[in-house]
Design a protein around this motif. Structure first.
Motif, PDB file in Angstrom:
ATOM      1  N   TYR A   1      -4.230  -0.459   4.367  1.00 11.10           N
ATOM      2  CA  TYR A   1      -4.923  -0.623   5.644  1.00 11.10           C
ATOM      3  C   TYR A   1      -3.987  -1.275   6.655  1.00 11.10           C
ATOM      4  N   SER A   2      -4.384  -1.199   7.917  1.00  8.35           N
ATOM      5  CA  SER A   2      -3.615  -1.823   8.989  1.00  8.35           C
ATOM      6  C   SER A   2      -4.531  -2.739   9.777  1.00  8.35           C
ATOM      7  N   ASP A   3      -4.015  -3.931  10.126  1.00  4.52           N
ATOM      8  CA  ASP A   3      -4.774  -4.844  10.983  1.00  4.52           C
ATOM      9  C   ASP A   3      -4.191  -4.872  12.397  1.00  4.52           C
ATOM     10  N   LEU A   4      -3.508  -3.804  12.759  1.00  2.00           N
ATOM     11  CA  LEU A   4      -2.868  -3.595  14.065  1.00  2.00           C
ATOM     12  C   LEU A   4      -1.524  -4.293  14.197  1.00  2.00           C
ATOM     13  N   THR A   5      -1.174  -5.182  13.286  1.00  2.00           N
ATOM     14  CA  THR A   5       0.139  -5.827  13.341  1.00  2.00           C
ATOM     15  C   THR A   5       0.954  -5.550  12.081  1.00  2.00           C
ATOM     16  N   THR A   6       0.270  -5.287  10.966  1.00  2.00           N
ATOM     17  CA  THR A   6       0.952  -5.141   9.678  1.00  2.00           C
ATOM     18  C   THR A   6       0.290  -4.043   8.865  1.00  2.00           C
ATOM     19  N   LEU A   7       1.107  -3.307   8.142  1.00  2.00           N
ATOM     20  CA  LEU A   7       0.602  -2.357   7.162  1.00  2.00           C
ATOM     21  C   LEU A   7       0.507  -3.084   5.826  1.00  2.00           C
ATOM     22  N   CYS A   8      -0.698  -3.208   5.298  1.00  2.00           N
ATOM     23  CA  CYS A   8      -0.949  -3.997   4.098  1.00  2.00           C
ATOM     24  C   CYS A   8      -1.240  -3.077   2.918  1.00  2.00           C
ATOM     25  N   ILE A   9      -0.670  -3.413   1.763  1.00  2.00           N
ATOM     26  CA  ILE A   9      -0.823  -2.626   0.552  1.00  2.00           C
ATOM     27  C   ILE A   9      -1.229  -3.570  -0.573  1.00  2.00           C
ATOM     28  N   GLN A  10      -2.370  -3.310  -1.199  1.00  2.00           N
ATOM     29  CA  GLN A  10      -2.860  -4.187  -2.257  1.00  2.00           C
ATOM     30  C   GLN A  10      -3.203  -3.381  -3.494  1.00  2.00           C
ATOM     31  N   ASN A  11      -2.755  -3.870  -4.645  1.00  2.00           N
ATOM     32  CA  ASN A  11      -3.091  -3.255  -5.917  1.00  2.00           C
ATOM     33  C   ASN A  11      -4.509  -3.667  -6.300  1.00  2.00           C
ATOM     34  N   ILE A  12      -5.392  -2.678  -6.457  1.00  2.00           N
ATOM     35  CA  ILE A  12      -6.792  -2.954  -6.744  1.00  2.00           C
ATOM     36  C   ILE A  12      -6.960  -3.648  -8.093  1.00  2.00           C
ATOM     37  N   LYS A  13      -6.164  -3.275  -9.077  1.00  2.00           N
ATOM     38  CA  LYS A  13      -6.322  -3.810 -10.429  1.00  2.00           C
ATOM     39  C   LYS A  13      -5.744  -5.204 -10.581  1.00  2.00           C
ATOM     40  N   THR A  14      -4.564  -5.433 -10.002  1.00  2.00           N
ATOM     41  CA  THR A  14      -3.872  -6.710 -10.215  1.00  2.00           C
ATOM     42  C   THR A  14      -4.058  -7.692  -9.071  1.00  2.00           C
TER      43      THR A  14
ATOM     44  N   LYS B   1      -2.148  -7.831  -6.553  1.00  2.00           N
ATOM     45  CA  LYS B   1      -0.855  -8.040  -5.907  1.00  2.00           C
ATOM     46  C   LYS B   1      -0.822  -7.359  -4.542  1.00  2.00           C
ATOM     47  N   MET B   2      -0.126  -8.006  -3.598  1.00  2.00           N
ATOM     48  CA  MET B   2      -0.092  -7.507  -2.225  1.00  2.00           C
ATOM     49  C   MET B   2       1.333  -7.369  -1.734  1.00  2.00           C
ATOM     50  N   ALA B   3       1.510  -6.487  -0.772  1.00  2.00           N
ATOM     51  CA  ALA B   3       2.785  -6.337  -0.082  1.00  2.00           C
ATOM     52  C   ALA B   3       2.500  -5.939   1.358  1.00  2.00           C
ATOM     53  N   ASN B   4       3.395  -6.285   2.256  1.00  2.00           N
ATOM     54  CA  ASN B   4       3.242  -5.962   3.666  1.00  2.00           C
ATOM     55  C   ASN B   4       4.495  -5.273   4.179  1.00  2.00           C
ATOM     56  N   MET B   5       4.336  -4.432   5.173  1.00  2.00           N
ATOM     57  CA  MET B   5       5.472  -3.865   5.878  1.00  2.00           C
ATOM     58  C   MET B   5       5.106  -3.757   7.353  1.00  2.00           C
ATOM     59  N   PHE B   6       6.111  -3.771   8.201  1.00  2.00           N
ATOM     60  CA  PHE B   6       5.853  -3.692   9.632  1.00  2.00           C
ATOM     61  C   PHE B   6       5.279  -2.336   9.982  1.00  2.00           C
ATOM     62  N   GLY B   7       4.353  -2.332  10.917  1.00  2.00           N
ATOM     63  CA  GLY B   7       3.744  -1.093  11.376  1.00  2.00           C
ATOM     64  C   GLY B   7       2.364  -1.362  11.929  1.00  2.00           C
ATOM     65  N   ASN B   8       2.006  -0.670  12.991  1.00  2.00           N
ATOM     66  CA  ASN B   8       0.727  -0.904  13.646  1.00  2.00           C
ATOM     67  C   ASN B   8      -0.323   0.130  13.240  1.00  2.00           C
ATOM     68  N   TYR B   9       0.066   1.375  13.226  1.00  2.00           N
ATOM     69  CA  TYR B   9      -0.828   2.446  12.795  1.00  2.00           C
ATOM     70  C   TYR B   9      -0.121   3.267  11.721  1.00  2.00           C
ATOM     71  N   PHE B  10      -0.904   3.917  10.875  1.00  2.00           N
ATOM     72  CA  PHE B  10      -0.266   4.731   9.844  1.00  2.00           C
ATOM     73  C   PHE B  10      -1.163   5.906   9.473  1.00  2.00           C
ATOM     74  N   LYS B  11      -0.539   6.904   8.880  1.00  2.00           N
ATOM     75  CA  LYS B  11      -1.258   8.024   8.276  1.00  2.00           C
ATOM     76  C   LYS B  11      -0.513   8.406   7.010  1.00  2.00           C
ATOM     77  N   LEU B  12      -1.231   8.434   5.889  1.00  2.00           N
ATOM     78  CA  LEU B  12      -0.626   8.778   4.602  1.00  2.00           C
ATOM     79  C   LEU B  12      -1.385   9.928   3.991  1.00  2.00           C
ATOM     80  N   HIS B  13      -0.654  10.934   3.551  1.00  2.00           N
ATOM     81  CA  HIS B  13      -1.255  12.024   2.788  1.00  2.00           C
ATOM     82  C   HIS B  13      -0.185  12.578   1.848  1.00  2.00           C
ATOM     83  N   GLY B  14      -0.512  12.619   0.555  1.00  2.00           N
ATOM     84  CA  GLY B  14       0.469  13.084  -0.416  1.00  2.00           C
ATOM     85  C   GLY B  14       1.667  12.152  -0.451  1.00  2.00           C
TER      86      GLY B  14
END
Length: 451
Positions: free
Chosen positions: A330-343, A345-358
């Motif tokens: 997900y994005s909170d308009l300042t950061t692209l956030c990535i979280q492992n649902i099972k563990t 664990k989180m990671a962040n990368m710079f970015g305001n908007y994103f689109k992911l497919h495949g």
């Protein structure tokens, strides 16, 4: 020998493997796609052996499962081929009349996404009869087809034939302006060079009804209507999930001229009735996002509605909140956030908007006025970009009891300067890769990539 010259019938090679074809099949079964294609050019025996594996053992399905990161494959084809609930007959080439190997087309499409910068590209702007803020809430892409629903009028483009509409229809049934979803009886049909509109179904959610429309005899027809009280709807493959104060799951069944919503599961009361919810279904789970007072994401199992994860937020979540395998992005308009649902664990990368497919990730950077097109698989095969790395100490993470892992940055394929960023962006895998972008001035651009 030049592999493009074709196979040579070698008596010596044939004699060496005569009587032990199973050994040759076992060897070929361990090869990657590139080696398989080269092996077919060596001699007649090798070519025949590979073709036997393709016909009888679904070799290209095996290569897709072996070479493509599982979440990317599921995202590209729109279903989980290893799910115990999936009906293999729905993707059987023999039952649907296909002469091509659709799994091989899947592999080619994925490979085009891996090598997007080397693909042939065509770009054009569809001629839109209407422009307005409500148009882009009602868009669906199926392979090379673009569907736009705007106040009871459906517009359809086939990217393969250019920028002119191939179909438009004003529905007389009643005023339609709901969210549209797609259902494919054979979910691999979008990878066929013979794809056509009669293979597509549209689901339109409006006014506590879900309407099922199919195309035949040059027109769309209303085939079934589900009267259901809901405030959000999610569709995944042949599953329809509605959310009110309970979660209800339906199977979409289409047989010849009949369409049916078959209820297979319903939860106990889970929510208070409120419309400030969003739902998304992905494989065997679904998420519900609520932005009431305290924004929260709850992720549940479709099997028994057990809660898999709860993700609270201090700020509102924007843009394309979505699941991808075991990850929440997900994005909170300042950061692209990535979280492992099972563990957790989180990671962040710079970015305001994103689109992911495949395997394709597009990230917009407002400060730089740049868009980066990235490949999420670092080595091009099975390693996801946000795999768990070494733990990183983080004061904020420790306060929230959340583990943090180092993010392996995605490989940037190219970067583009932007005068204005897309309001909406859509990516579709099929016989080609189609990327549809809608800018703030409602200008629409379609880019199509061939390998």
């Amino acid at each position: 020998m030049n592999v493009m010259e074709g196979p040579v019938c070698s008596l010596r090679t044939s004699f060496q493997f005569e009587g032990i074809p199973h050994i040759l099949e076992s060897i070929f079964w361990q090869l990657d796609a590139k080696s398989i294609l080269r092996a077919k050019q060596v001699c007649c025996l090798w070519k025949q052996t590979v073709e036997k594996l393709e016909r009888k053992k679904n070799l290209w399905r095996h290569l897709c499962l072996n070479d493509i990161y599982r979440a990317s494959l599921i995202d590209i084809i729109g279903f989980n081929p290893l799910s115990q609930h999936f009906d293999l007959k729905r993707v059987s080439d023999g039952s649907t009349g296909y002469t091509e190997d659709l799994w091989q087309n899947v592999y080619r499409s994925w490979k085009a996404g891996q090598l997007l910068d080397r693909c042939k590209k065509e770009s054009f702007e569809p001629v839109l009869p209407v422009k307005g803020p409500y148009v882009w809430n009602n868009i669906a892409l199926i392979g090379a087809y673009i569907y736009i629903l705007y106040f009871s009028v459906l517009y359809v483009w086939n990217v393969d034939v250019g920028n002119e509409m191939i179909f438009h229809k004003r529905f007389t049934h009643r005023r339609l302006n709901g969210q549209i979803y797609t259902y494919l009886q054979n979910p691999l049909c979008k990878f066929s060079e013979h794809q056509h509109m009669e293979q597509h179904s549209l689901l339109i959610a409006i006014d506590n009804t879900i309407q099922w429309w199919t195309f035949s005899n040059e027109q769309f027809k209303l085939m079934a209507t589900l009267e259901e009280s809901f405030y959000c709807v999610g569709v995944w493959d042949n599953l329809l999930v509605t959310c009110c104060n309970v979660i209800t799951v339906y199977v979409l069944e289409r047989k010849e001229s009949q369409c049916n919503f078959r209820k297979i599961n319903e939860s106990l009361q889970m929510f208070h009735r409120n419309r400030k919810f969003r739902i998304q279904v992905w494989d065997d789970k679904f998420l519900i996002y609520s932005d009431i007072s305290e924004p929260t994401i709850n992720i549940y199992s479709l099997e028994d509605f057990s809660r898999l994860a709860v993700v609270p937020f201090e700020t509102q979540v924007y843009q394309d909140l979505r699941m991808f395998g075991d990850f929440l992005i997900y994005s909170d308009l300042t950061t692209l956030c990535i979280q492992n649902i099972k563990t957790g664990k989180m990671a962040n990368m710079f970015g305001n908007y994103f689109k992911l497919h495949g395997d394709i990730l597009k990230v917009d950077y407002l400060l730089e006025m740049m868009t980066h097109t990235c490949r999420i698989n670092l080595n091009g095969f099975i390693e996801p970009v946000w795999c768990s790395g070494s733990n990183v100490t983080d004061v904020e993470a420790e306060e929230h009891s959340i583990e943090v892992f180092k993010l392996i940055e995605p490989k940037v394929i190219w970067s583009e300067a932007q005068k204005s960023f897309p309001v909406y962006r859509y990516i579709s895998y099929g016989e080609s890769i189609v990327i549809l972008e809608v800018k703030q001035n409602w200008q629409c651009t379609v880019k199509q990539y061939y390998r």
